[in-house]
Design a protein around this motif. Structure first.
Motif, mmCIF file in Angstrom:
data_model
loop_
_atom_site.group_PDB
_atom_site.id
_atom_site.type_symbol
_atom_site.label_atom_id
_atom_site.label_comp_id
_atom_site.label_asym_id
_atom_site.label_seq_id
_atom_site.Cartn_x
_atom_site.Cartn_y
_atom_site.Cartn_z
ATOM 1 N N GLN A 186 -37.954 40.221 56.506
ATOM 2 C CA GLN A 186 -37.605 38.945 56.891
ATOM 3 C C GLN A 186 -35.857 38.289 56.059
ATOM 4 O O GLN A 186 -35.191 38.012 56.728
ATOM 5 C CB GLN A 186 -38.859 37.992 57.021
ATOM 6 C CG GLN A 186 -39.496 38.089 57.932
ATOM 7 C CD GLN A 186 -40.887 37.371 58.571
ATOM 8 O OE1 GLN A 186 -40.955 36.924 57.530
ATOM 9 N NE2 GLN A 186 -41.392 37.135 59.295
ATOM 10 N N LYS A 227 -33.465 40.759 57.176
ATOM 11 C CA LYS A 227 -33.772 40.955 58.010
ATOM 12 C C LYS A 227 -33.177 42.575 58.887
ATOM 13 O O LYS A 227 -32.829 42.682 59.609
ATOM 14 C CB LYS A 227 -31.519 40.448 59.062
ATOM 15 C CG LYS A 227 -31.313 38.714 58.556
ATOM 16 C CD LYS A 227 -30.240 38.326 58.437
ATOM 17 C CE LYS A 227 -29.550 36.776 58.293
ATOM 18 N NZ LYS A 227 -28.737 36.328 58.539
ATOM 19 N N TRP A 230 -36.909 43.050 60.019
ATOM 20 C CA TRP A 230 -38.632 42.876 60.184
ATOM 21 C C TRP A 230 -38.682 43.467 61.645
ATOM 22 O O TRP A 230 -39.424 43.993 61.765
ATOM 23 C CB TRP A 230 -39.330 41.672 59.758
ATOM 24 C CG TRP A 230 -40.572 41.846 60.084
ATOM 25 C CD1 TRP A 230 -41.139 40.611 61.216
ATOM 26 C CD2 TRP A 230 -41.400 42.598 60.107
ATOM 27 N NE1 TRP A 230 -42.718 40.931 61.459
ATOM 28 C CE2 TRP A 230 -42.656 42.273 61.048
ATOM 29 C CE3 TRP A 230 -42.159 42.909 58.751
ATOM 30 C CZ2 TRP A 230 -43.989 43.477 60.529
ATOM 31 C CZ3 TRP A 230 -43.508 44.133 58.822
ATOM 32 C CH2 TRP A 230 -44.418 43.535 59.934
ATOM 33 N N GLU A 231 -37.500 43.240 62.566
ATOM 34 C CA GLU A 231 -37.763 43.163 63.706
ATOM 35 C C GLU A 231 -38.257 45.262 63.508
ATOM 36 O O GLU A 231 -38.332 45.568 64.265
ATOM 37 C CB GLU A 231 -36.409 42.779 64.518
ATOM 38 C CG GLU A 231 -36.567 42.891 65.850
ATOM 39 C CD GLU A 231 -35.307 42.372 66.825
ATOM 40 O OE1 GLU A 231 -35.236 42.542 67.695
ATOM 41 O OE2 GLU A 231 -34.689 41.354 65.989
ATOM 42 N N GLU A 269 -41.431 46.064 62.523
ATOM 43 C CA GLU A 269 -42.354 45.791 63.668
ATOM 44 C C GLU A 269 -41.959 46.761 65.279
ATOM 45 O O GLU A 269 -42.796 47.425 65.324
ATOM 46 C CB GLU A 269 -42.093 44.502 63.907
ATOM 47 C CG GLU A 269 -43.246 43.952 64.489
ATOM 48 C CD GLU A 269 -43.431 42.823 65.124
ATOM 49 O OE1 GLU A 269 -44.577 41.913 64.783
ATOM 50 O OE2 GLU A 269 -42.214 41.958 65.149
ATOM 51 N N GLU A 270 -40.810 46.560 65.266
ATOM 52 C CA GLU A 270 -40.779 47.427 66.936
ATOM 53 C C GLU A 270 -39.732 49.012 66.603
ATOM 54 O O GLU A 270 -39.071 49.089 68.272
ATOM 55 C CB GLU A 270 -39.303 46.068 67.838
ATOM 56 C CG GLU A 270 -40.486 44.963 67.514
ATOM 57 C CD GLU A 270 -39.583 44.166 68.801
ATOM 58 O OE1 GLU A 270 -38.406 44.226 69.189
ATOM 59 O OE2 GLU A 270 -39.365 42.660 68.863
ATOM 60 N N LYS A 281 -40.535 51.749 61.376
ATOM 61 C CA LYS A 281 -41.565 51.755 62.354
ATOM 62 C C LYS A 281 -43.135 52.670 61.655
ATOM 63 O O LYS A 281 -44.255 52.560 61.920
ATOM 64 C CB LYS A 281 -41.371 51.843 63.603
ATOM 65 C CG LYS A 281 -42.372 51.071 64.709
ATOM 66 C CD LYS A 281 -42.243 51.327 65.406
ATOM 67 C CE LYS A 281 -43.522 50.754 66.635
ATOM 68 N NZ LYS A 281 -43.020 50.247 68.125
#
Length: 223
Positions: A30, A33, A35-36, A39-40, A92
């Motif tokens: 995080q 920047k 983490w997205e 996760e995805e 991921k």
């Protein structure tokens, strides 16, 4: 790599305490920047031939960021763990492999979460424990619940402490409940009050013991 990333070393996972390691890594991602992406993942277009130059540029940037996140994960595991994720081609995928192996499947995590909830509800302070020791156990269990997806609000920790400390704290608990707004009382304030009471009670017991010893010593000398 950002200047912040250079300053922060990632925690190394050696196969123990996966939940704590995962929380630290999530915070790290995080801060970068990333983490997205972890996760995805990166969604690739079915047909990139019609994409504009700007769209292709954004996609390449995401791929580069994903490779950066994957490298961080590879760097953050011990050598004997690395083979498990060596075939992963995205952050991921690597993250999911570790999560499934060390935290379990969705079904296993649900069962674990139910066990942790029951342990939290049934936890009670032992007579031999101090407030600091007991609070550490409560906080650790709350952190484990958080790692499995259930956040324990501060209000719930406050309520748990009030109803589960031993009977010797009843006087201070009653005072707190009668004079404080429990809905806004912080854990820090509560633990501070309980520890202060604990110390006063301990001093009184020590003084009583010293007085009894002195009296007994006087009676023996008189005899």
């Amino acid at each position: 790599m950002s200047s912040l990333a250079k300053q922060i070393s990632v925690p190394i996972f050696s196969g123990q305490n996966y939940d704590y390691w995962a929380i630290k890594m999530k915070t790290y991602f995080q801060s970068q920047k990333l983490w997205e992406l972890v996760e995805e993942g990166v969604t690739l277009p079915e047909d990139s031939s019609t994409s504009s130059s700007a769209e292709k540029g954004k996609l390449e940037n995401k791929k580069a960021k994903d490779s950066e996140a994957l490298y961080y994960i590879q760097t953050a595991v011990a050598d004997h763990i690395f083979p498990r994720i060596s075939v992963a081609t995205s952050a991921k995928e690597a993250w999911s492999i570790l999560q499934k192996e060390y935290q379990g499947s969705a079904k296993v995590r649900i069962i674990k979460l139910q066990t942790l909830r029951r342990d939290f509800e049934n936890m009670k302070m032992k007579d031999s424990e101090t407030i600091d020791e007991y609070y550490t156990k409560v906080r650790e269990l709350a952190n484990q619940l958080k790692a499995y997806g259930e956040d324990i609000p501060e209000k719930r920790v406050v309520e748990k402490l009030l109803i589960s400390v031993t009977e010797k704290y009843d006087p201070i608990v009653t005072t707190i409940e009668e004079t404080k707004d429990i809905t806004t009382l912080t854990v820090t304030e509560l633990v501070g009050s309980l520890e202060a009471y604990e110390k006063r009670r301990s001093r009184r017991e020590e003084n009583s013991l010293e007085n009894a010893f002195s009296l007994n010593k006087y009676e023996i000398s008189e005899f």
